[in-house]
Design a protein around this motif. Sequence first.
Motif, PDB file in Angstrom:
ATOM      1  N   ILE A   1       0.814  -1.215   0.000  1.00 27.75           N
ATOM      2  CA  ILE A   1       0.000   0.000   0.000  1.00 27.75           C
ATOM      3  C   ILE A   1       0.852   1.272   0.000  1.00 27.75           C
ATOM      4  CG2 ILE A   1      -0.319   0.401   2.478  1.00 27.75           C
ATOM      5  CD1 ILE A   1      -3.455   0.480   1.645  1.00 27.75           C
ATOM      6  N   GLY A   2       2.153   1.120   0.269  1.00 30.31           N
ATOM      7  CA  GLY A   2       3.049   2.260   0.155  1.00 30.31           C
ATOM      8  C   GLY A   2       3.156   2.787  -1.267  1.00 30.31           C
ATOM      9  N   HIS A   3       2.678   1.988  -2.251  1.00 33.74           N
ATOM     10  CA  HIS A   3       2.623   2.468  -3.638  1.00 33.74           C
ATOM     11  C   HIS A   3       1.848   3.784  -3.727  1.00 33.74           C
ATOM     12  CE1 HIS A   3       3.919  -0.294  -7.024  1.00 33.74           C
ATOM     13  NE2 HIS A   3       4.358  -0.926  -5.947  1.00 33.74           N
ATOM     14  N   ILE A   4       0.844   3.946  -2.871  1.00 31.34           N
ATOM     15  CA  ILE A   4       0.016   5.156  -2.921  1.00 31.34           C
ATOM     16  C   ILE A   4       0.902   6.399  -2.856  1.00 31.34           C
ATOM     17  CG2 ILE A   4      -1.821   6.451  -1.781  1.00 31.34           C
ATOM     18  CD1 ILE A   4      -2.844   3.850  -2.875  1.00 31.34           C
ATOM     19  N   TYR A   5       1.802   6.414  -1.885  1.00 25.84           N
ATOM     20  CA  TYR A   5       2.673   7.573  -1.725  1.00 25.84           C
ATOM     21  C   TYR A   5       3.855   7.544  -2.684  1.00 25.84           C
ATOM     22  CZ  TYR A   5       6.065  10.762   0.335  1.00 25.84           C
ATOM     23  OH  TYR A   5       6.989  11.754   0.525  1.00 25.84           O
ATOM     24  N   HIS A   6       4.563   6.428  -2.738  1.00 30.38           N
ATOM     25  CA  HIS A   6       5.826   6.388  -3.473  1.00 30.38           C
ATOM     26  C   HIS A   6       5.646   6.391  -4.991  1.00 30.38           C
ATOM     27  CE1 HIS A   6       8.550   5.914  -0.053  1.00 30.38           C
ATOM     28  NE2 HIS A   6       7.564   5.266   0.516  1.00 30.38           N
ATOM     29  N   PHE A   7       4.587   5.768  -5.487  1.00 32.67           N
ATOM     30  CA  PHE A   7       4.418   5.639  -6.937  1.00 32.67           C
ATOM     31  C   PHE A   7       3.042   6.089  -7.426  1.00 32.67           C
ATOM     32  CE2 PHE A   7       7.039   1.952  -5.438  1.00 32.67           C
ATOM     33  CZ  PHE A   7       8.267   2.454  -5.827  1.00 32.67           C
ATOM     34  N   GLY A   8       2.243   6.634  -6.530  1.00 38.32           N
ATOM     35  CA  GLY A   8       0.866   6.986  -6.887  1.00 38.32           C
ATOM     36  C   GLY A   8       0.763   7.951  -8.046  1.00 38.32           C
ATOM     37  N   ASP A   9       1.620   8.966  -8.077  1.00 43.18           N
ATOM     38  CA  ASP A   9       1.561   9.939  -9.174  1.00 43.18           C
ATOM     39  C   ASP A   9       1.919   9.285 -10.502  1.00 43.18           C
ATOM     40  OD1 ASP A   9       0.858  12.218  -7.579  1.00 43.18           O
ATOM     41  OD2 ASP A   9       2.914  12.250  -6.825  1.00 43.18           O
ATOM     42  N   THR A  10       2.857   8.335 -10.465  1.00 42.42           N
ATOM     43  CA  THR A  10       3.196   7.587 -11.681  1.00 42.42           C
ATOM     44  C   THR A  10       2.013   6.729 -12.120  1.00 42.42           C
ATOM     45  OG1 THR A  10       5.540   7.525 -11.087  1.00 42.42           O
ATOM     46  CG2 THR A  10       4.768   5.878 -12.658  1.00 42.42           C
ATOM     47  N   HIS A  11       1.311   6.126 -11.171  1.00 38.86           N
ATOM     48  CA  HIS A  11       0.148   5.305 -11.521  1.00 38.86           C
ATOM     49  C   HIS A  11      -0.944   6.148 -12.175  1.00 38.86           C
ATOM     50  CE1 HIS A  11       2.110   2.066  -9.661  1.00 38.86           C
ATOM     51  NE2 HIS A  11       1.665   2.195  -8.428  1.00 38.86           N
ATOM     52  N   ILE A  12      -1.127   7.365 -11.688  1.00 45.46           N
ATOM     53  CA  ILE A  12      -2.123   8.239 -12.296  1.00 45.46           C
ATOM     54  C   ILE A  12      -1.755   8.505 -13.753  1.00 45.46           C
ATOM     55  CG2 ILE A  12      -3.093  10.573 -12.270  1.00 45.46           C
ATOM     56  CD1 ILE A  12      -2.752  10.508  -9.193  1.00 45.46           C
ATOM     57  N   GLU A  13      -0.476   8.754 -13.989  1.00 46.97           N
ATOM     58  CA  GLU A  13      -0.004   9.024 -15.343  1.00 46.97           C
ATOM     59  C   GLU A  13      -0.157   7.796 -16.245  1.00 46.97           C
ATOM     60  OE1 GLU A  13       4.278   9.900 -17.543  1.00 46.97           O
ATOM     61  OE2 GLU A  13       4.023  10.430 -15.437  1.00 46.97           O
ATOM     62  N   GLN A  14       0.153   6.606 -15.700  1.00 44.78           N
ATOM     63  CA  GLN A  14       0.174   5.388 -16.519  1.00 44.78           C
ATOM     64  C   GLN A  14      -1.203   4.749 -16.670  1.00 44.78           C
ATOM     65  OE1 GLN A  14       3.425   4.141 -17.507  1.00 44.78           O
ATOM     66  NE2 GLN A  14       4.726   4.137 -15.722  1.00 44.78           N
ATOM     67  N   LEU A  15      -2.056   4.903 -15.631  1.00 40.98           N
ATOM     68  CA  LEU A  15      -3.340   4.207 -15.616  1.00 40.98           C
ATOM     69  C   LEU A  15      -4.537   5.138 -15.758  1.00 40.98           C
ATOM     70  CD1 LEU A  15      -2.561   1.874 -12.563  1.00 40.98           C
ATOM     71  CD2 LEU A  15      -2.573   1.174 -14.966  1.00 40.98           C
ATOM     72  N   GLY A  16      -4.338   6.421 -15.508  1.00 37.13           N
ATOM     73  CA  GLY A  16      -5.466   7.342 -15.410  1.00 37.13           C
ATOM     74  C   GLY A  16      -5.952   7.383 -13.969  1.00 37.13           C
ATOM     75  N   LEU A  17      -6.575   8.470 -13.579  1.00 34.38           N
ATOM     76  CA  LEU A  17      -6.960   8.680 -12.185  1.00 34.38           C
ATOM     77  C   LEU A  17      -7.944   7.629 -11.690  1.00 34.38           C
ATOM     78  CD1 LEU A  17      -6.783  10.380  -9.632  1.00 34.38           C
ATOM     79  CD2 LEU A  17      -8.600  11.843 -10.554  1.00 34.38           C
ATOM     80  N   ALA A  18      -8.934   7.285 -12.511  1.00 32.09           N
ATOM     81  CA  ALA A  18      -9.960   6.347 -12.051  1.00 32.09           C
ATOM     82  C   ALA A  18      -9.370   4.983 -11.720  1.00 32.09           C
ATOM     83  CB  ALA A  18     -11.055   6.207 -13.110  1.00 32.09           C
ATOM     84  N   ARG A  19      -8.552   4.439 -12.611  1.00 32.61           N
ATOM     85  CA  ARG A  19      -7.950   3.122 -12.346  1.00 32.61           C
ATOM     86  C   ARG A  19      -6.932   3.195 -11.222  1.00 32.61           C
ATOM     87  NH1 ARG A  19      -5.547   0.916 -17.797  1.00 32.61           N
ATOM     88  NH2 ARG A  19      -5.140  -0.986 -16.602  1.00 32.61           N
ATOM     89  N   ALA A  20      -6.117   4.245 -11.213  1.00 30.18           N
ATOM     90  CA  ALA A  20      -5.101   4.379 -10.169  1.00 30.18           C
ATOM     91  C   ALA A  20      -5.740   4.488  -8.790  1.00 30.18           C
ATOM     92  CB  ALA A  20      -4.237   5.601 -10.442  1.00 30.18           C
ATOM     93  N   SER A  21      -6.920   5.072  -8.712  1.00 29.63           N
ATOM     94  CA  SER A  21      -7.606   5.240  -7.423  1.00 29.63           C
ATOM     95  C   SER A  21      -8.038   3.920  -6.816  1.00 29.63           C
ATOM     96  CB  SER A  21      -8.824   6.155  -7.582  1.00 29.63           C
ATOM     97  OG  SER A  21      -8.430   7.457  -7.946  1.00 29.63           O
ATOM     98  N   ARG A  22      -8.037   2.868  -7.603  1.00 29.68           N
ATOM     99  CA  ARG A  22      -8.492   1.564  -7.106  1.00 29.68           C
ATOM    100  C   ARG A  22      -7.341   0.638  -6.727  1.00 29.68           C
ATOM    101  NH1 ARG A  22     -12.244   2.454 -11.411  1.00 29.68           N
ATOM    102  NH2 ARG A  22     -11.096   1.078 -12.820  1.00 29.68           N
ATOM    103  N   ILE A  23      -6.092   1.109  -6.808  1.00 28.90           N
ATOM    104  CA  ILE A  23      -4.988   0.220  -6.429  1.00 28.90           C
ATOM    105  C   ILE A  23      -5.038  -0.048  -4.924  1.00 28.90           C
ATOM    106  CG2 ILE A  23      -3.543   1.059  -8.326  1.00 28.90           C
ATOM    107  CD1 ILE A  23      -1.846   2.530  -6.246  1.00 28.90           C
ATOM    108  N   SER A  24      -4.531  -1.199  -4.536  1.00 27.69           N
ATOM    109  CA  SER A  24      -4.535  -1.625  -3.130  1.00 27.69           C
ATOM    110  C   SER A  24      -5.909  -1.401  -2.493  1.00 27.69           C
ATOM    111  CB  SER A  24      -3.465  -0.867  -2.337  1.00 27.69           C
ATOM    112  OG  SER A  24      -2.177  -1.186  -2.788  1.00 27.69           O
ATOM    113  N   PRO A  25      -6.937  -2.102  -2.973  1.00 27.55           N
ATOM    114  CA  PRO A  25      -8.310  -1.855  -2.509  1.00 27.55           C
ATOM    115  C   PRO A  25      -8.590  -2.442  -1.130  1.00 27.55           C
ATOM    116  CG  PRO A  25      -8.305  -3.679  -4.058  1.00 27.55           C
ATOM    117  CD  PRO A  25      -6.885  -3.167  -4.001  1.00 27.55           C
ATOM    118  N   ALA A  26      -7.984  -1.835  -0.118  1.00 31.12           N
ATOM    119  CA  ALA A  26      -8.092  -2.373   1.242  1.00 31.12           C
ATOM    120  C   ALA A  26      -9.511  -2.277   1.798  1.00 31.12           C
ATOM    121  CB  ALA A  26      -7.109  -1.647   2.160  1.00 31.12           C
ATOM    122  N   ARG A  27     -10.180  -1.157   1.581  1.00 30.14           N
ATOM    123  CA  ARG A  27     -11.550  -1.007   2.100  1.00 30.14           C
ATOM    124  C   ARG A  27     -12.498  -1.994   1.443  1.00 30.14           C
ATOM    125  NH1 ARG A  27     -14.486  -0.213   6.207  1.00 30.14           N
ATOM    126  NH2 ARG A  27     -13.033   1.452   6.775  1.00 30.14           N
TER     127      ARG A  27
END
Length: 503
Positions: free
Chosen positions: A365-391
Amino acid sequence: MKRLFFNGTIITMTGQPAEAVLTQDGTIVAAGALDALGCTDAARYDLQGQTLLPAFLDAHSHLSSYAASFLQVSLAGADRVEAIQSRLSDWIEQQPPGDTGWVIATAYDDSLLPPDERLDRAALDAVSRAHPIVVQHQSGHSSVWNSTAAALLGLHARAGQLAERDHMAALQRIPLPSVTVLGERCVQAQRRYLAHGIVHVQEGLLVGSLLPLYQHLIEHDLLLLDTVVYPDMQTFDACKARFPQAIGRYHRHMRIGGIKIMLDGSPQSRTAWVRTPYRGTNDCGRSTLSDAAVCAAIRKALVEQVQLLAHCNGDQAIEQFLRALEQFDRAVIRQLRPVLIHAQLLRADQLDRVKALGAIPSFFIGHIYHFGDTHIEQLGLARASRISPARAALDKGIRFTFHQDTPVIAPDVLETLWCATCRRTKSGIVLGAQERIGCLDAIRAQTSNVAAQYGEQRHKGSIAPGKRADLVVLGGDILRTDPDRLRTLPLTDVFCSTVPRPD
């Protein structure tokens, strides 16, 4: 020695409240009302309003790689090619005169570079052609090599770059430091884990070249913390043969936990195997194992009666693993406790199948902070927002764990708790507010749930009589701390039953 903890917030993770905890010689004797436990012959530990909770357990990392990182150049935070070259040059200048040994760098993050800059073979050749140089990406899934390194290993690397299987195969061919030197660094690494409150660690991918190291660690009693190792398919039998006493139980703090397989790469490198292409491309990443090979690993785990860990970041890799597991008797698979390592892009429509199989997602879940901005760029905001779906997993009643994949990031559990409760990227974007969880559930994902992942819940992961007295003390009341401040909460003390304290 008896010790009584009192006058603070005590989180037992059992659901039972406690005003005090009594321990003796590394074991929890009792937890309950202070009046009932206030024996006169115990050393009294006044928490002074701080928090006492079970020590943290490492759900997935790489002890030997973390140890090796202390012998390597860290590129953390380097945001220009020139800065990378400068750090490599400084390292080389500090080596003995005439030394032309390997220069190995870690924590390279290409997302920090300006759009018009790229680290390639030519950039590394400009640093040195006398030394073989390799720079490893922070994800652990790719690398850049200079001409000297490529020539020594006979690599055919376009622009000096390798990824996934080629990258990992090349790394394994680099001469290892002596087992004596690496053994010393393993002790250093374990003490670093302990400084973060972690008392149980993992060797998340044991390859054949590491067997002599573990022989050395065992023979010289250099494993301070319980260490569970997961050989790959090619190494499992050799590991069993060399360490028969570590099968199904700890031998000098080492236990063979099961088998590790790799089904894809990493989303930040665009090598995670996904169903929908990465943003602006036709690329869906890559699969690293055939369906037949995945099923063969499951059969091997069932025959050996050991756990199976599957690295699967992308939703298509997760689909491959779930589909393979579903070919076997569900009750038997549940006993296997299969683990989805990382499970970054686990989809909502896959959750019921994960639960039915008794599979355990271990979210990085540390991806959120360390790589989250890269995920937004690579996946788009909607898909990136669903990574590590803990809830989403929590709402389904799925047991999940958290990990840091050290040395990809430091084994900083408090940062992980902050990531789970706040889900904020480096640029400050809240990435998937709907997947935030509360602090207590986040703690559970680093304590009692991890103990259950390992099948060691009888002895670890919570504060209850008969369990190990593995405890951490955090400054302040963690349950009343603003989630934004969790990662700055001081860790003031650690008690580990396998590491004697000076007192």
